[in-house]
Each structure stands twice: as structure tokens, then as C-alpha cells.
Scaffold this motif. Structure first.
Motif, PDB file in Angstrom:
ATOM      1  N   PRO A  23      27.723   2.685  -3.456  1.00 48.61           N
ATOM      2  CA  PRO A  23      27.404   2.816  -4.886  1.00 48.61           C
ATOM      3  C   PRO A  23      26.817   1.552  -5.519  1.00 48.61           C
ATOM      4  N   PRO A  24      27.342   0.335  -5.250  1.00 46.88           N
ATOM      5  CA  PRO A  24      26.713  -0.862  -5.829  1.00 46.88           C
ATOM      6  C   PRO A  24      25.268  -1.055  -5.393  1.00 46.88           C
ATOM      7  N   ALA A  25      24.920  -0.558  -4.194  1.00 45.37           N
ATOM      8  CA  ALA A  25      23.534  -0.685  -3.718  1.00 45.37           C
ATOM      9  C   ALA A  25      22.631   0.374  -4.333  1.00 45.37           C
ATOM     10  N   LEU A  26      23.172   1.575  -4.550  1.00 41.73           N
ATOM     11  CA  LEU A  26      22.350   2.683  -5.043  1.00 41.73           C
ATOM     12  C   LEU A  26      22.191   2.703  -6.564  1.00 41.73           C
ATOM     13  N   ASN A  27      23.180   2.180  -7.300  1.00 43.21           N
ATOM     14  CA  ASN A  27      23.120   2.244  -8.764  1.00 43.21           C
ATOM     15  C   ASN A  27      21.842   1.639  -9.346  1.00 43.21           C
ATOM     16  N   PRO A  28      21.455   0.404  -8.965  1.00 41.37           N
ATOM     17  CA  PRO A  28      20.211  -0.147  -9.536  1.00 41.37           C
ATOM     18  C   PRO A  28      18.974   0.635  -9.118  1.00 41.37           C
ATOM     19  N   ILE A  29      19.006   1.238  -7.911  1.00 34.13           N
ATOM     20  CA  ILE A  29      17.873   2.039  -7.457  1.00 34.13           C
ATOM     21  C   ILE A  29      17.755   3.309  -8.301  1.00 34.13           C
ATOM     22  N   VAL A  30      18.889   3.963  -8.546  1.00 26.12           N
ATOM     23  CA  VAL A  30      18.892   5.189  -9.359  1.00 26.12           C
ATOM     24  C   VAL A  30      18.361   4.909 -10.759  1.00 26.12           C
ATOM     25  N   TYR A  31      18.859   3.841 -11.371  1.00 29.55           N
ATOM     26  CA  TYR A  31      18.401   3.519 -12.732  1.00 29.55           C
ATOM     27  C   TYR A  31      16.957   3.042 -12.727  1.00 29.55           C
ATOM     28  N   GLY A  32      16.536   2.382 -11.659  1.00 30.18           N
ATOM     29  CA  GLY A  32      15.144   1.948 -11.571  1.00 30.18           C
ATOM     30  C   GLY A  32      14.178   3.101 -11.429  1.00 30.18           C
ATOM     31  N   VAL A  33      14.613   4.152 -10.710  1.00 29.23           N
ATOM     32  CA  VAL A  33      13.747   5.307 -10.475  1.00 29.23           C
ATOM     33  C   VAL A  33      13.757   6.265 -11.661  1.00 29.23           C
ATOM     34  N   LYS A  34      14.948   6.483 -12.247  1.00 29.93           N
ATOM     35  CA  LYS A  34      15.079   7.532 -13.263  1.00 29.93           C
ATOM     36  C   LYS A  34      15.003   7.039 -14.708  1.00 29.93           C
ATOM     37  N   THR A  35      15.008   5.714 -14.937  1.00 32.27           N
ATOM     38  CA  THR A  35      14.902   5.189 -16.296  1.00 32.27           C
ATOM     39  C   THR A  35      13.521   4.568 -16.472  1.00 32.27           C
ATOM     40  N   LYS A  36      12.696   5.200 -17.312  1.00 31.55           N
ATOM     41  CA  LYS A  36      11.291   4.807 -17.425  1.00 31.55           C
ATOM     42  C   LYS A  36      11.127   3.372 -17.920  1.00 31.55           C
ATOM     43  N   GLN A  37      11.982   2.934 -18.889  1.00 32.22           N
ATOM     44  CA  GLN A  37      11.848   1.573 -19.416  1.00 32.22           C
ATOM     45  C   GLN A  37      12.030   0.533 -18.316  1.00 32.22           C
ATOM     46  N   ILE A  38      13.055   0.729 -17.473  1.00 35.35           N
ATOM     47  CA  ILE A  38      13.321  -0.227 -16.390  1.00 35.35           C
ATOM     48  C   ILE A  38      12.224  -0.138 -15.334  1.00 35.35           C
ATOM     49  N   GLN A  39      11.785   1.069 -15.043  1.00 33.76           N
ATOM     50  CA  GLN A  39      10.709   1.261 -14.076  1.00 33.76           C
ATOM     51  C   GLN A  39       9.442   0.532 -14.518  1.00 33.76           C
ATOM     52  N   ASP A  40       9.098   0.657 -15.804  1.00 37.27           N
ATOM     53  CA  ASP A  40       7.904  -0.006 -16.337  1.00 37.27           C
ATOM     54  C   ASP A  40       8.030  -1.523 -16.260  1.00 37.27           C
ATOM     55  N   LYS A  41       9.213  -2.052 -16.624  1.00 34.80           N
ATOM     56  CA  LYS A  41       9.417  -3.514 -16.591  1.00 34.80           C
ATOM     57  C   LYS A  41       9.388  -4.042 -15.158  1.00 34.80           C
ATOM     58  N   PHE A  42       9.919  -3.250 -14.239  1.00 33.77           N
ATOM     59  CA  PHE A  42       9.918  -3.645 -12.824  1.00 33.77           C
ATOM     60  C   PHE A  42       8.483  -3.722 -12.294  1.00 33.77           C
ATOM     61  N   ILE A  43       7.687  -2.711 -12.600  1.00 28.73           N
ATOM     62  CA  ILE A  43       6.280  -2.692 -12.162  1.00 28.73           C
ATOM     63  C   ILE A  43       5.508  -3.854 -12.794  1.00 28.73           C
ATOM     64  N   LEU A  44       5.769  -4.099 -14.085  1.00 25.58           N
ATOM     65  CA  LEU A  44       5.098  -5.189 -14.794  1.00 25.58           C
ATOM     66  C   LEU A  44       5.447  -6.541 -14.179  1.00 25.58           C
ATOM     67  N   LEU A  45       6.731  -6.738 -13.855  1.00 21.30           N
ATOM     68  CA  LEU A  45       7.187  -8.002 -13.267  1.00 21.30           C
ATOM     69  C   LEU A  45       6.482  -8.277 -11.951  1.00 21.30           C
ATOM     70  N   PHE A  46       6.397  -7.277 -11.074  1.00 18.76           N
ATOM     71  CA  PHE A  46       5.795  -7.479  -9.769  1.00 18.76           C
ATOM     72  C   PHE A  46       4.278  -7.551  -9.834  1.00 18.76           C
ATOM     73  N   SER A  47       3.668  -6.859 -10.805  1.00 16.25           N
ATOM     74  CA  SER A  47       2.221  -6.978 -10.959  1.00 16.25           C
ATOM     75  C   SER A  47       1.824  -8.376 -11.428  1.00 16.25           C
ATOM     76  N   LEU A  48       2.692  -8.974 -12.273  1.00 18.34           N
ATOM     77  CA  LEU A  48       2.452 -10.357 -12.709  1.00 18.34           C
ATOM     78  C   LEU A  48       2.603 -11.337 -11.555  1.00 18.34           C
ATOM     79  N   LYS A  49       3.595 -11.097 -10.690  1.00 16.53           N
ATOM     80  CA  LYS A  49       3.815 -11.974  -9.534  1.00 16.53           C
ATOM     81  C   LYS A  49       2.639 -11.918  -8.574  1.00 16.53           C
ATOM     82  N   ILE A  50       2.086 -10.687  -8.407  1.00 13.31           N
ATOM     83  CA  ILE A  50       0.963 -10.513  -7.484  1.00 13.31           C
ATOM     84  C   ILE A  50      -0.291 -11.203  -8.003  1.00 13.31           C
TER      85      ILE A  50
END
Length: 313
Positions: free
Chosen positions: A284-311
Motif C-alpha cells: 500500500p505505501p508503494a501503490l498509494n502515490p501511484i494511484v493518486y498520481g494516475v487518478k488525480t488530474k491536478q497531481i498528474q498535471d504537476k508531475f508531467i510539468l515537473l518532468f518536462s521542465l527537467k527534460i
């Protein structure tokens, strides 16, 4: 001196996974993977919530609390498991055992309380959307979290003293990979009736009551959702609860299954029960951030933005 050492033993022996010794290296690999994913995923989630002001809302505050308790839960148990599997280190000090036991039960109680707070957040957001910011004002959210953490602390702390009062003269071999209350108490030759009854009462006071209140909250949520006239509005309301519902199922289902298996699964091999108990604290500690990252649009958008900036950098 013998009597003194009974009440203050230097260490215990964690047996680990008996009859699976030749598979220890291979068993440790998935657990190590789960732990790395839990640490990276939850730290990344905490970072995104901390640096982005648009995520400074009650739901994400509760999510950050869940991430912190998941980090503590996995760090309390998995490194010692890997030490046991890969290095053959079975010894744990008495104080270390009590510390591990306290944080194991404390984080479980806090996790359950946070899931209840998140259910309350979804209930207010869907049933009282216009009053959401008033009902769940920052000071209210902080008071709620402090009270939930204090509740968990106050019901788990007595367990430490209930164990410290027991003599451990008969054996100091724990048939598990980590220390938990009743498992350690059963090593004592003294009467452990108080430990058993308290160990029964604590889940009843905390986890079972949390489950009941979560079920009541979702009953009101579903009733409010299906009263919406627009199909799109219903879909949007249900999608906001999807990630929370997944995390609830991942948290409570294996927990109750593990409890029932230990109580009634006498024909199940001991090493399978221990393995399942470890999967419960690792997955569960490993899957919880993945579930929220996939199913919560705000977090998904921020995650994509963070990695696009790094690239781009």
C-alpha cells in the motif's frame, strides 16, 4: 540478575520466513523494489504538494499526511525485513522491538484516521460545495489532524507499557519478521489477558469506528451524486472519489484479511501468513502515490510539468 533480565531483555530473535531460507535473496528483491517505489513516490508527492500553491487544499493536505505515515510505516518494517533476508541479521534489541511495534501500530491507526478525514473532505465537497472553504477552513483542518494524531498516539502508547511490564523468561524468539503487540506478548510466561483485551479494544475504538464513519460518509456521498440531474456532473463527482475509494480498499482489505487469516487460518502454513503480513506493510505505501498520481488530474498535471521542465533543462 536472571529475574532482572527477564523484565529487561537485551534482545529478541526475529525468525523471519521459516522453510523459505533458500529463497530469501529472491523474496527480498520485490520487497526492496516496493520500498524504493514507496520512498521515491511519497517523497515526490510531498514535494509537489509543498511547492505548488494550487495544491494547498484540505484534500492534498490530508494526502501529504497519508504520504508521511506511509513513509514511516514502510521504513519501520521493510529495512529490517531486508536485513533479515539478505544479511541474516535476526536480532533486534528490546528497545528497538518496542519502537518498531509502536510505530507499526501508530501509523496504522493514523492511516485509518486520515482516510476518515479524507472521506469527510469528499462528503463536504460533494454535499456542501458552496460552503466547502468555510467548513474546512485551514484552522479547522489543522485541529482535525492534530486531534486524529493525538487519538492514535494516546491509544497506542499504553501498548508499550503493557509489554514492558511482562517478563520474558521462557523464550525470546519471535515467529515473525517484525514486532507486533500480541506476537511479542505471547512470548511471556505471565498472564497477558490485559494485552489481549486491550489489543481487541483498540481496533474496535479506532479502525472499526473509522470504517463505519467512512461507510456512512460514502452513503451520503452516493445519495447526493445520484440526485444530480446531469450525467456529466455525476461522472465528475464520482471521479473525485475514485482515488480515495481505491486507497481505502488497498488499506482495509488486506488488513482485515490478514487479521482473519491469523485468527482462523490455522491450516495455512506459517510462512505464508508472515509473507502476506509483510506484503500488507510494503505494497500500500508503494501503490498509494501511484494511484493518486494516475487518478488525480491536478497531481498528474504537476508531475508531467515537473518532468518536462527537467527534460528541457
Amino acid at each position: 540478575m536472571d529475574n532482572l533480565s527477564c523484565y529487561n531483555p537485551s534482545s529478541f530473535i526475529l525468525v523471519g520466513l521459516p522453510s523459505l531460507e533458500k529463497f530469501h535473496i529472491w523474496i527480498g528483491i520485490p520487497f526492496c523494489t516496493f520500498y524504493v517505489v514507496a520512498v521515491v513516490g511519497n517523497c515526490l508527492l510531498l514535494y509537489l504538494i509543498a511547492v505548488d500553491h494550487s495544491l494547498h487544499e484540505p484534500m492534498f493536505f490530508f494526502l501529504s499526511m497519508l504520504a508521511m505515515t506511509d513513509l514511516i510505516l514502510s521504513t519501520t518494517t521493510v529495512p529490517k525485513l531486508l536485513d533479515n533476508l539478505w544479511l541474516g541479521s535476526q536480532e533486534i534489541t528490546f528497545s528497538g522491538c518496542l519502537t518498531q511495534m509502536f510505530f507499526l501500530h501508530f501509523t496504522f491507526a493514523v492511516d485509518s484516521a486520515i482516510l476518515l478525514a479524507m472521506a469527510l473532505d469528499r462528503y463536504v465537497a460533494i454535499c456542501f460545495p458552496l460552503r466547502y472553504s468555510t467548513i474546512l477552513a485551514p484552522q479547522v483542518v489543522i485541529k482535525l489532524v492534530v486531534n486524529l494524531v493525538l487519538r492514535s498516539f494516546s491509544v497506542i502508547l499504553p501498548v508499550v507499557f503493557l509489554l514492558k511490564r511482562l517478563p520474558f523468561c521462557r523464550t525470546r524468539i519471535i515467529p515473525h519478521t517484525y514486532c507486533e503487540h500480541i506476537g511479542v506478548a505471547r512470548l511471556s510466561s505471565a498472564d497477558i489477558s490485559i494485552n489481549i483485551w486491550y489489543g481487541f479494544a483498540v481496533p474496535l475504538m479506532t479502525v472499526i469506528s473509522d470504517v463505519i464513519f467512512i461507510a456512512v460518509s460514502y452513503t451520503f456521498i452516493l445519495r447526493a451524486v445520484f440526485q444530480l440531474s446531469s450525467h456529466g456532473a455525476r461522472q465528475k463527482a464520482l471521479s473525485t472519489c475514485g482515488s480515495h475509494a481505491c486507497v481505502i480498499l488497498m488499506f482495509y482489505t488486506p488488513a482485515f484479511f490478514s487479521i482473519l487469516a491469523h485468527r482462523f487460518g490455522h491450516s495455512v502454513p506459517r510462512h505464508l501468513l508472515i509473507l502476506f503480513a509483510n506484503l500488507y506493510v510494503a505494497i500500500p505505501p508503494a501503490l498509494n502515490p501511484i494511484v493518486y498520481g494516475v487518478k488525480t488530474k491536478q497531481i498528474q498535471d504537476k508531475f508531467i510539468l515537473l518532468f518536462s521542465l527537467k527534460i528541457t533543462q
